[in-house]
Write a protein that holds these residues in place. Sequence first.
Motif, PDB file in Angstrom:
ATOM      1  N   ASN A  92     -11.262  11.347 -13.246  1.00 21.39           N
ATOM      2  CA  ASN A  92     -11.601  10.430 -12.148  1.00 21.39           C
ATOM      3  C   ASN A  92     -12.123   9.105 -12.708  1.00 21.39           C
ATOM      4  N   GLN A  93     -11.414   8.019 -12.381  1.00 18.86           N
ATOM      5  CA  GLN A  93     -11.768   6.693 -12.895  1.00 18.86           C
ATOM      6  C   GLN A  93     -13.012   6.154 -12.194  1.00 18.86           C
ATOM      7  N   PRO A  94     -13.781   5.277 -12.856  1.00 16.87           N
ATOM      8  CA  PRO A  94     -14.835   4.564 -12.128  1.00 16.87           C
ATOM      9  C   PRO A  94     -14.180   3.641 -11.087  1.00 16.87           C
ATOM     10  N   ALA A  95     -14.811   3.503  -9.935  1.00 22.24           N
ATOM     11  CA  ALA A  95     -14.234   2.698  -8.852  1.00 22.24           C
ATOM     12  C   ALA A  95     -13.891   1.296  -9.362  1.00 22.24           C
ATOM     13  N   PHE A 150     -18.322  12.120 -16.963  1.00 22.42           N
ATOM     14  CA  PHE A 150     -17.004  12.026 -16.321  1.00 22.42           C
ATOM     15  C   PHE A 150     -16.623  13.375 -15.713  1.00 22.42           C
ATOM     16  N   ASP A 151     -15.744  13.327 -14.725  1.00 24.29           N
ATOM     17  CA  ASP A 151     -15.297  14.551 -14.062  1.00 24.29           C
ATOM     18  C   ASP A 151     -13.788  14.442 -13.856  1.00 24.29           C
ATOM     19  N   MET A 179     -15.594  -0.474  -3.329  1.00 22.75           N
ATOM     20  CA  MET A 179     -16.036   0.381  -4.437  1.00 22.75           C
ATOM     21  C   MET A 179     -17.157   1.315  -3.998  1.00 22.75           C
ATOM     22  N   ALA A 180     -18.071   0.806  -3.180  1.00 25.16           N
ATOM     23  CA  ALA A 180     -19.159   1.660  -2.689  1.00 25.16           C
ATOM     24  C   ALA A 180     -18.596   2.771  -1.810  1.00 25.16           C
ATOM     25  N   TYR A 183     -16.702   5.354  -4.016  1.00 22.48           N
ATOM     26  CA  TYR A 183     -17.642   6.216  -4.743  1.00 22.48           C
ATOM     27  C   TYR A 183     -18.269   7.233  -3.797  1.00 22.48           C
ATOM     28  N   THR A 186     -15.738   9.909  -2.685  1.00 30.96           N
ATOM     29  CA  THR A 186     -15.431  10.789  -3.813  1.00 30.96           C
ATOM     30  C   THR A 186     -16.554  11.802  -4.025  1.00 30.96           C
ATOM     31  N   GLN A 187     -17.787  11.312  -3.960  1.00 28.51           N
ATOM     32  CA  GLN A 187     -18.928  12.222  -4.168  1.00 28.51           C
ATOM     33  C   GLN A 187     -19.108  13.163  -2.984  1.00 28.51           C
ATOM     34  N   GLN A 190     -16.400  16.243  -3.065  1.00 29.46           N
ATOM     35  CA  GLN A 190     -16.109  16.835  -4.378  1.00 29.46           C
ATOM     36  C   GLN A 190     -15.386  18.176  -4.266  1.00 29.46           C
ATOM     37  N   ASP A 191     -15.797  18.986  -3.303  1.00 29.33           N
ATOM     38  CA  ASP A 191     -15.186  20.307  -3.185  1.00 29.33           C
ATOM     39  C   ASP A 191     -13.700  20.181  -2.813  1.00 29.33           C
ATOM     40  N   HIS A 194     -11.683  19.057  -5.938  1.00 28.70           N
ATOM     41  CA  HIS A 194     -11.471  19.958  -7.082  1.00 28.70           C
ATOM     42  C   HIS A 194     -10.809  21.288  -6.718  1.00 28.70           C
TER      43      HIS A 194
ATOM     44  N   PRO B  15     -18.418   8.431 -13.053  1.00 23.62           N
ATOM     45  CA  PRO B  15     -19.631   7.652 -13.279  1.00 23.62           C
ATOM     46  C   PRO B  15     -19.761   6.568 -12.211  1.00 23.62           C
ATOM     47  N   TYR B  17     -19.919   3.085 -10.670  1.00 17.76           N
ATOM     48  CA  TYR B  17     -19.345   1.828 -11.167  1.00 17.76           C
ATOM     49  C   TYR B  17     -20.408   0.822 -11.592  1.00 17.76           C
TER      50      TYR B  17
END
Lengths: 401, 360
Positions: A92-95, A150-151, A179-180, A183, A186-187, A190-191, A194, B15, B17
């Motif tokens: 998973n990339q950073p936003a 990282f995940d 981006m906010a 993020y 995504t958080q 999570q379930d 994955h 992570p 950003y």
Amino acid sequence: MADTKYETPMLDELESGPWPSFIKELKKVAPRKPMVQDLLGQLEQSYEEGQGHWKHGGIVGVMGYGGGVIGRYSDLADKFTNCAHFHTIRVNQPAGWFYTSKALRTICDIWERHGSGLTNMHGSTGDIVLLGTTTSELEPTFAELTANGFDLGGSGSDMRTPSCCVGKARCEWACYDTMALTYDLTQSFQDALHRPAFPYKFKIKSAGCPNDCVASIARADLSIIGTWRDDIRVDQEGVKAYEKAGLNIERDVCGRCPARCMEYSGKLMIDNRACVHCMHCINAMPKALRPGVDTGATILIGSKAPIVQGALLSSVLVPFMKIEPPYQELKDLIEKMWEWRDENGKSRERIGELIQRMGMRNFLPAVGLEPNPDMVFHPRANPYVFYDEYFVAEEEGEAQA
Amino acid sequence: MTTQPAKRITDIGPPHYDQMLHPVIKENYGKWKYHETLKPGVLCHVSETGQKIYSVRAGSPRLLSIDTIRWYADLADKYCKGYLRFTSRNNVEFLLDDPKLIDPLIAELNQNGFPVGGTNNAISNIVHTQGWVHCHSSATDASGIVKSVMDELHPYFISEKLPAKCRVALACCLNMCGAVHCSDIAILGIHRRPPKPKHDILGKTCEIPTVVASCPTGAIRPATVDGKQSVEIVEAQCMYCANCYTVCPSLPMNDPLNDGISIWVGGKVSNARSAPAFSKLAIPFIPNNPPRWPEVVEAVKNIVEVWAKHARKFERIGEWIDRIGWKRFFELTGIEFTKHHIDDFKHAGLTYHTSAHLRF
């Protein structure tokens, strides 16, 4: 055995020319990576024969996850033993795809230890793609990735890794914080990311304005496209400066406005009620025009590539929604559409296809939305209309439910 | 006795950003006022606070070795206080707060064979798929064609001389990992022969009802072949989508004699001016010709150059064709119009020309 080195005359031809060469990339790591030496050998054979030599994926992964790893095996495993297994790990990339040099080196060092040393920056959905490793290296790679913050990303029938444009980090046109939001979603999910539990994949892409730099309207089941509903901000002196610099404002800005909502004669006049928020005038004169300040997003649903029932673009679901933390309205909408698809969707059926199969008249009540003229280009032209109930004569009872 | 499993970290997500942002970006997050292009590939974003961040965009093969990524990291340390990003078209962007470092950075990138450009009215990097490097369903390679086409289109990457943006994308099969179906020019790998069932193992490797259900045209039926459970393909109904192969590895599609490339034009995703649109078929088939696919390169270059010559300012390929009509497009490009250009799948009738508005 680890020294197998193949002649690659066809691939070598792809080392010359002004564009950076992927063959050079392979050859940079090949001397220390037998897996990549064999990859070069197999790829040369593909070039000679005109066909690929990868087998269908297998089920491989890390413990407790169902997604994030794509199994890949060579069908020439006897010949190219070092790339017999060549699995992909999606990280998973950073936003916004922002990195520090330190973060990049961390990824590189992990991949030096556990994989081929080849990557894609980035995959089509947005993940960092670590290209090529063996089954036994999956857990150790995962352990090091998570230890470093990282995940994994998504794969299979799950919520795929959400991605977004650069947004407010470096763009004056971002109508919400892409981006906010990315993020947070995504958080929060999570379930779903994955552990594949859907009938098929579900992609979310967030674009800060109607220019849609992440192609959300073409590539995401849920497309979140920034927009505004007040007036375009105009700096008339700035407009004049563009004219002075040679821009033909009447012809190339006003004349290209799809709503024909602007006129210029020394002063730019915009009928903001008629504006369709296409971005052309703002793109053409970025120092003079800006989106308004009452900003949010249009929520669209259903785009996908052709497989299975044909390609779709996303269509309007919510014309305007404020996109602010904690994003509850949006999250509720997402969960309702997932629930409806879990109930009704078939395997490998994207939500856009399901909506076409069952109709908006079934989908809208399920997600708690009222029909709205913004949802269609025009009302139906065909008279085959379904009604949910009809009246019968009194002695037969009440209206049928 | 039980042994405690090692403590695993899971479900932490990416992570934040925030850790990855250049201090100037962090300070001016959401405060950007406007931007200007200093030269092709170099953007300057100006904040309400007056602060500026400079972005230098370089082309990349997308398939990157960790050696090159480490070199990017070194460049970021040398010129950008250690901060960089990647774009949605797989370019790398170096983020600088000191304009004096722009030219030395560009010189170092160019010396190492990485061109700077891809902004505004340029042809940016070709979004593409894995091809023969890593994919099981590819009808063609991806990276090799992209390399060959970009070698030829390179002058358009490092300049901004086109009438408008031109987005080129490549997918090596109809799964289209990427926005290929909405690109100004889409290069699409296609199969042209129905799958060849491996009757001896199909019943053991695949769920037959799932295979039958996977076909969008109903071309697959259960069958017993030589006493074994398998399927038969109604070949006249197959349009080679390979969805059956995705659910069943015993229905291989690869066929060097029949696999190749098709070219599609006129799509876009941006809402600027005209609405987002699908790409439409220009060239139904070009055989695979590795390692450099010269016929594909020539076809793409021809379309770009005919468009560049005839389009008006700000007209993307689809917008130009909307104005001049498809008949003129085929005339000007010299591309033959064939029966394959007329749709015959669902909703095909919507593409028939139901008017007498014709150009002569």
